[in-house]
Write a protein that holds these residues in place. Structure first.
Motif, PDB file in Angstrom:
ATOM      1  N   GLY A   1       1.043  -1.435  -0.087  1.00  0.00           N
ATOM      2  CA  GLY A   1      -0.170   0.111  -0.193  1.00  0.00           C
ATOM      3  C   GLY A   1       0.879   1.264  -0.009  1.00  0.00           C
ATOM      4  N   ALA A   2       2.041   1.080  -0.631  1.00  0.00           N
ATOM      5  CA  ALA A   2       3.115   2.236  -0.596  1.00  0.00           C
ATOM      6  C   ALA A   2       4.186   1.856  -1.297  1.00  0.00           C
ATOM      7  CB  ALA A   2       3.496   2.679   0.804  1.00  0.00           C
ATOM      8  N   GLY A   3       4.795   2.860  -1.883  1.00  0.00           N
ATOM      9  CA  GLY A   3       6.079   2.832  -2.867  1.00  0.00           C
ATOM     10  C   GLY A   3       5.739   3.746  -3.994  1.00  0.00           C
ATOM     11  N   GLN A   4       6.771   4.365  -4.381  1.00  0.00           N
ATOM     12  CA  GLN A   4       6.481   5.290  -5.557  1.00  0.00           C
ATOM     13  C   GLN A   4       6.157   4.361  -6.877  1.00  0.00           C
ATOM     14  OE1 GLN A   4      10.576   6.986  -5.383  1.00  0.00           O
ATOM     15  NE2 GLN A   4       9.822   7.916  -3.220  1.00  0.00           N
ATOM     16  N   PRO A   5       6.728   3.471  -7.471  1.00  0.00           N
ATOM     17  CA  PRO A   5       6.226   2.853  -8.483  1.00  0.00           C
ATOM     18  C   PRO A   5       4.690   2.394  -8.606  1.00  0.00           C
ATOM     19  CG  PRO A   5       8.586   1.916  -8.037  1.00  0.00           C
ATOM     20  CD  PRO A   5       7.743   2.604  -6.762  1.00  0.00           C
ATOM     21  N   VAL A   6       4.289   1.999  -7.642  1.00  0.00           N
ATOM     22  CA  VAL A   6       2.699   1.453  -7.498  1.00  0.00           C
ATOM     23  C   VAL A   6       1.847   2.843  -7.224  1.00  0.00           C
ATOM     24  CG1 VAL A   6       3.162  -1.023  -6.652  1.00  0.00           C
ATOM     25  CG2 VAL A   6       2.901   0.644  -5.031  1.00  0.00           C
ATOM     26  N   THR A   7       2.428   3.626  -6.566  1.00  0.00           N
ATOM     27  CA  THR A   7       1.630   4.895  -6.175  1.00  0.00           C
ATOM     28  C   THR A   7       1.428   5.572  -7.527  1.00  0.00           C
ATOM     29  OG1 THR A   7       2.386   4.966  -4.174  1.00  0.00           O
ATOM     30  CG2 THR A   7       1.307   6.863  -4.895  1.00  0.00           C
ATOM     31  N   ALA A   8       2.452   5.817  -8.355  1.00  0.00           N
ATOM     32  CA  ALA A   8       2.572   6.791  -9.763  1.00  0.00           C
ATOM     33  C   ALA A   8       1.982   5.926 -10.747  1.00  0.00           C
ATOM     34  CB  ALA A   8       3.813   6.845 -10.176  1.00  0.00           C
ATOM     35  N   ALA A   9       1.899   4.576 -10.746  1.00  0.00           N
ATOM     36  CA  ALA A   9       0.941   3.821 -11.693  1.00  0.00           C
ATOM     37  C   ALA A   9      -0.425   3.927 -11.361  1.00  0.00           C
ATOM     38  CB  ALA A   9       1.404   2.486 -11.533  1.00  0.00           C
ATOM     39  N   GLY A  10      -0.742   4.166 -10.006  1.00  0.00           N
ATOM     40  CA  GLY A  10      -2.216   4.280  -9.680  1.00  0.00           C
ATOM     41  C   GLY A  10      -2.492   5.719 -10.017  1.00  0.00           C
ATOM     42  N   VAL A  11      -1.851   6.734  -9.921  1.00  0.00           N
ATOM     43  CA  VAL A  11      -2.160   7.926 -10.702  1.00  0.00           C
ATOM     44  C   VAL A  11      -2.276   7.856 -12.162  1.00  0.00           C
ATOM     45  CG1 VAL A  11      -1.163  10.212 -10.674  1.00  0.00           C
ATOM     46  CG2 VAL A  11      -1.047   9.163  -8.694  1.00  0.00           C
ATOM     47  N   LEU A  12      -1.332   7.215 -12.896  1.00  0.00           N
ATOM     48  CA  LEU A  12      -1.195   7.139 -14.185  1.00  0.00           C
ATOM     49  C   LEU A  12      -2.650   6.476 -14.572  1.00  0.00           C
ATOM     50  CD1 LEU A  12      -0.053   7.727 -17.035  1.00  0.00           C
ATOM     51  CD2 LEU A  12       1.289   5.740 -16.635  1.00  0.00           C
ATOM     52  N   ALA A  13      -2.963   5.367 -14.064  1.00  0.00           N
ATOM     53  CA  ALA A  13      -4.185   4.722 -14.418  1.00  0.00           C
ATOM     54  C   ALA A  13      -5.314   5.624 -14.378  1.00  0.00           C
ATOM     55  CB  ALA A  13      -4.214   3.515 -13.520  1.00  0.00           C
ATOM     56  N   ASP A  14      -5.422   6.537 -13.500  1.00  0.00           N
ATOM     57  CA  ASP A  14      -6.515   7.479 -13.203  1.00  0.00           C
ATOM     58  C   ASP A  14      -6.372   8.771 -14.569  1.00  0.00           C
ATOM     59  OD1 ASP A  14      -7.851   6.339 -11.010  1.00  0.00           O
ATOM     60  OD2 ASP A  14      -7.048   7.641  -9.430  1.00  0.00           O
ATOM     61  N   ILE A  15      -5.336   8.878 -14.699  1.00  0.00           N
ATOM     62  CA  ILE A  15      -5.146   9.801 -15.769  1.00  0.00           C
ATOM     63  C   ILE A  15      -5.784   9.197 -17.022  1.00  0.00           C
ATOM     64  CG2 ILE A  15      -3.279  11.232 -17.424  1.00  0.00           C
ATOM     65  CD1 ILE A  15      -1.571  11.547 -14.569  1.00  0.00           C
ATOM     66  N   ILE A  16      -5.068   8.132 -17.224  1.00  0.00           N
ATOM     67  CA  ILE A  16      -5.455   7.571 -18.483  1.00  0.00           C
ATOM     68  C   ILE A  16      -7.116   7.300 -18.795  1.00  0.00           C
ATOM     69  CG2 ILE A  16      -5.454   5.263 -19.866  1.00  0.00           C
ATOM     70  CD1 ILE A  16      -2.575   4.890 -18.653  1.00  0.00           C
ATOM     71  N   ALA A  17      -7.648   6.771 -17.311  1.00  0.00           N
ATOM     72  CA  ALA A  17      -9.263   6.682 -17.346  1.00  0.00           C
ATOM     73  C   ALA A  17      -9.891   8.075 -17.827  1.00  0.00           C
ATOM     74  CB  ALA A  17      -9.638   6.102 -16.101  1.00  0.00           C
ATOM     75  N   THR A  18      -9.315   9.065 -17.217  1.00  0.00           N
ATOM     76  CA  THR A  18      -9.842  10.579 -17.311  1.00  0.00           C
ATOM     77  C   THR A  18      -9.645  10.830 -18.813  1.00  0.00           C
ATOM     78  OG1 THR A  18      -9.249  10.925 -15.238  1.00  0.00           O
ATOM     79  CG2 THR A  18      -9.722  12.845 -16.620  1.00  0.00           C
ATOM     80  N   ALA A  19      -8.514  10.627 -19.368  1.00  0.00           N
ATOM     81  CA  ALA A  19      -8.333  11.022 -21.095  1.00  0.00           C
ATOM     82  C   ALA A  19      -9.166   9.935 -21.814  1.00  0.00           C
ATOM     83  CB  ALA A  19      -7.035  10.714 -21.149  1.00  0.00           C
ATOM     84  N   ARG A  20      -9.515   8.856 -21.444  1.00  0.00           N
ATOM     85  CA  ARG A  20     -10.253   7.995 -22.285  1.00  0.00           C
ATOM     86  C   ARG A  20     -11.877   8.456 -22.253  1.00  0.00           C
ATOM     87  NH1 ARG A  20      -9.693   1.923 -21.137  1.00  0.00           N
ATOM     88  NH2 ARG A  20     -11.445   2.066 -22.854  1.00  0.00           N
ATOM     89  N   GLU A  21     -12.243   9.437 -21.199  1.00  0.00           N
ATOM     90  CA  GLU A  21     -13.562   9.654 -21.262  1.00  0.00           C
ATOM     91  C   GLU A  21     -13.619  10.953 -22.393  1.00  0.00           C
ATOM     92  OE1 GLU A  21     -14.603  11.510 -17.587  1.00  0.00           O
ATOM     93  OE2 GLU A  21     -14.923   9.648 -16.612  1.00  0.00           O
ATOM     94  N   ARG A  22     -12.536  11.570 -22.799  1.00  0.00           N
ATOM     95  CA  ARG A  22     -12.665  12.314 -23.532  1.00  0.00           C
ATOM     96  C   ARG A  22     -13.863  13.606 -23.423  1.00  0.00           C
ATOM     97  NH1 ARG A  22     -10.019   8.791 -26.475  1.00  0.00           N
ATOM     98  NH2 ARG A  22      -8.670   9.308 -28.131  1.00  0.00           N
ATOM     99  N   TRP A  23     -13.645  13.978 -22.327  1.00  0.00           N
ATOM    100  CA  TRP A  23     -14.718  14.692 -21.637  1.00  0.00           C
ATOM    101  C   TRP A  23     -15.072  16.253 -22.192  1.00  0.00           C
ATOM    102  CZ3 TRP A  23      -9.739  14.965 -20.108  1.00  0.00           C
ATOM    103  CH2 TRP A  23      -9.322  16.299 -19.857  1.00  0.00           C
TER     104      TRP A  23
END
Ligand SMILES: NC(=O)c1ccc[n+]([C@@H]2O[C@H](COP(=O)([O-])OP(=O)(O)OC[C@H]3O[C@@H](n4cnc5c(N)ncnc54)[C@H](OP(=O)(O)O)[C@@H]3O)[C@@H](O)[C@H]2O)c1
Length: 356
Positions: free
Chosen positions: A334-356
Motif C-alpha cells: 500500500g505504498a511505494g513510488q512505482p505502485v503509487t505513480a502507476a495508480g495515478v497514471l491509471a486515473d489519468i488514462i481513465a480520465t483521458a479516455r472519457e474525452r470529456w
C-alpha cells in the motif's frame, strides 16, 4: 492524434516516477487510444516550468535530473520563479494532477473543475477537509483519487463499483499505514518500539517527524475518504485516531521526541502481550460502519485476515449487503513510488479516455 494537456503539481518521489511512467507509456497509449499526454506545466514549491504545446522529452528528462539532484524547478531555463499553478493561464481543458502533500488545494482545484478541467489526486488533503469541498471536487466524477488510499491497490475503484451497483456497505476494516504495519510486525517479533522506530526512521520508512505517522492522522484522512466514497457525508471530526504516544509528547521538538522514544516501549509491549494472551495480534485498524469510525490499536483474532498481515502491506475488508458472509478483501503493498505513480497514471488514462 489527440493531445491531453496535463498540469502536474509536485515532483517528489511519486511525481518524478509519474513523469518517467508517462514517458515510458507514450507509444502504447498512442497506439491503443490515439492520444498523447502532454505536460503543459510542472510545479514544485518554487515555481513552474511550462510550454503551451507540452514539454518535450528532453525538457522532462532535464527536470527529472535536476529534481533528482535536489535542485528546484526554477534552476531550469524557461521556468518562472514564484509563479503558482493556481494562476496558470490555460486555453484548453486540462487534467490537473496533484502529487504534492500540500494543504489548501481544494479551492483552486474546484475552480479548475468549474472551468471544465479534471483532477487526479495522490494528495489526500484536498479530499479530507470539509464535506462541501469533497463534493465540489468529486461531483459528476470530476476527480479521480485511487492513489490517496492504498497507493496502487484498487481500493477506491472497488468501493465505488460496490456503491454504484446498488450494494450497501455494512463495515469496512482496514490496515492502511505501511509504516504502522511495519512497526506492529517488529513489536510482535519482540523489538522495543524505540528500536523499531529509530530503524524505520533511519531507513526513511517514516515521515521526517515520525509523529506524523504515529498520531494516526494520515490513517484518519484515508478513513474519511473511504467513508465519503461510500456515501457518508461526514465532516473530519467524525473520524478520530488513537495516537501511539501520550499528549505530553505531542508538542516537544522532534529531536526530543526521538530521544524519549523509550517511554513508549513499556506501554506498547504491554499491548502486544495483552494481544498475545488473548490469542490474537495487535494491529492499527480503521473500523468504519455507517454509524461511526474508529482508528485505533486493536487486538484482532488469530484467524482474522488482518492478523496474517506482515510488514508494510495494507488490507481492506469490505462487508456489504452482497458480501455479507465473507468480505471482499483487497490486499497488497500500500505504498511505494512505482505502485503509487502507476495508480495515478491509471486515473489519468481513465480520465483521458472519457474525452470529456
Ligand atoms: N510515497 C508513497 O508511497 C505514497 C503512497 C500513496 C500516496 N502518496 C501521496 O503522494 C503524494 C506525493 O508523495 P511523495 O512521496 O512524492 O512526496 P514528496 O517526495 O514529499 O514530494 C512532494 C512534492 O510536492 C511539491 N510541493 C509541495 N507543496 C507544493 C505546492 N504548494 N505547490 C507545488 N508543489 C508542491 C514538493 O516540491 P519541492 O520539490 O519543491 O519540495 C515536492 O516536489 C503525497 O500526497 C503522498 O501522501 C505517497
Amino acid at each position: 492524434m489527440q493531445t491531453i494537456p496535463l498540469l502536474q503539481i509536485g515532483l517528489g518521489g511519486v511525481g518524478r516516477e509519474l513523469v518517467r511512467q508517462i514517458l515510458a507509456t507514450e507509444a502504447p497509449l498512442a497506439r491503443r487510444y490515439g492520444f498523447r499526454l502532454a505536460h503543459v506545466a510542472l510545479a514544485d514549491t518554487t515555481g513552474l516550468l511550462s510550454a503551451a504545446d507540452g514539454l518535450d522529452r528532453a525538457a522532462l528528462e532535464a527536470i527529472l535530473v535536476a529534481k533528482e539532484h535536489g535542485q528546484s524547478i526554477t534552476t531550469l531555463p524557461g521556468s518562472t520563479t514564484g509563479s503558482s499553478w493556481e494562476a496558470f493561464p490555460l486555453e484548453q481543458r486540462a487534467i490537473f494532477v496533484d502529487v504534492s502533500a500540500a494543504p489548501g488545494h481544494e479551492v483552486p482545484l474546484a475552480a479548475r473543475i468549474a472551468a471544465g478541467c479534471r483532477v487526479v489526486l495522490a494528495n489526500k488533503r484536498p479530499l479530507s477537509t470539509s464535506m462541501a469541498a469533497f463534493t465540489a471536487l468529486t461531483a459528476h466524477g470530476a476527480t479521480r483519487y485511487e492513489a490517496t488510499v492504498g497507493a496502487g491497490l484498487p481500493v477506491i475503484a472497488t468501493l465505488q463499483s460496490l456503491i454504484d451497483s446498488g450494494d450497501t456497505i455494512i463495515r469496512i476494516e482496514a490496515a492502511m499505514s505501511g509504516t504502522l504495519g511495519y512497526l506492529c510486525t517488529e513489536l510482535e517479533a519482540g523489538k522495543p518500539l524505540s528500536v523499531a522506530l529509530r530503524a524505520a526512521h533511519a531507513l526513511g520508512y517514516t515521515e521526517p517527524d515520525p509523529r506524523d505517522d504515529l498520531s494516526g492522522a494520515d490513517v484518519a484522512r484515508k478513513a474519511l475518504i473511504l467513508a465519503r466514497t461510500s456515501g457518508l457525508n461526514w465532516e473530519p471530526e467524525a473520524v478520530t485516531a488513537e495516537a501511539w504516544f501520550p499528549p505530553e509528547l505531542a508538542s516537544v521538538h522532534r529531536d526530543e521526541f526521538m530521544a524519549r522514544a523509550e517511554e513508549l516501549d513499556a506501554p506498547l509491549a504491554a499491548r502486544v502481550a495483552e494481544a498475545r494472551a488473548a490469542g490474537g495480534a495487535l494491529r492499527y485498524v480503521a473500523t468504519l460502519t455507517p454509524t461511526g469510525a474508529s482508528v485505533a490499536l486493536r487486538v484482532v483474532p488469530a484467524d482474522h485476515p488482518l492478523a496474517t498481515l506482515r510488514g508494510p502491506d495494507n488490507l481492506f475488508s469490505f462487508t456489504s449487503a452482497r458480501y455479507a458472509e465473507r468480505p471482499l478483501v483487497v490486499r497488497g503493498p500500500g505504498a511505494g513510488q512505482p505502485v503509487t505513480a502507476a495508480g495515478v497514471l491509471a486515473d489519468i488514462i481513465a480520465t483521458a479516455r472519457e474525452r470529456w
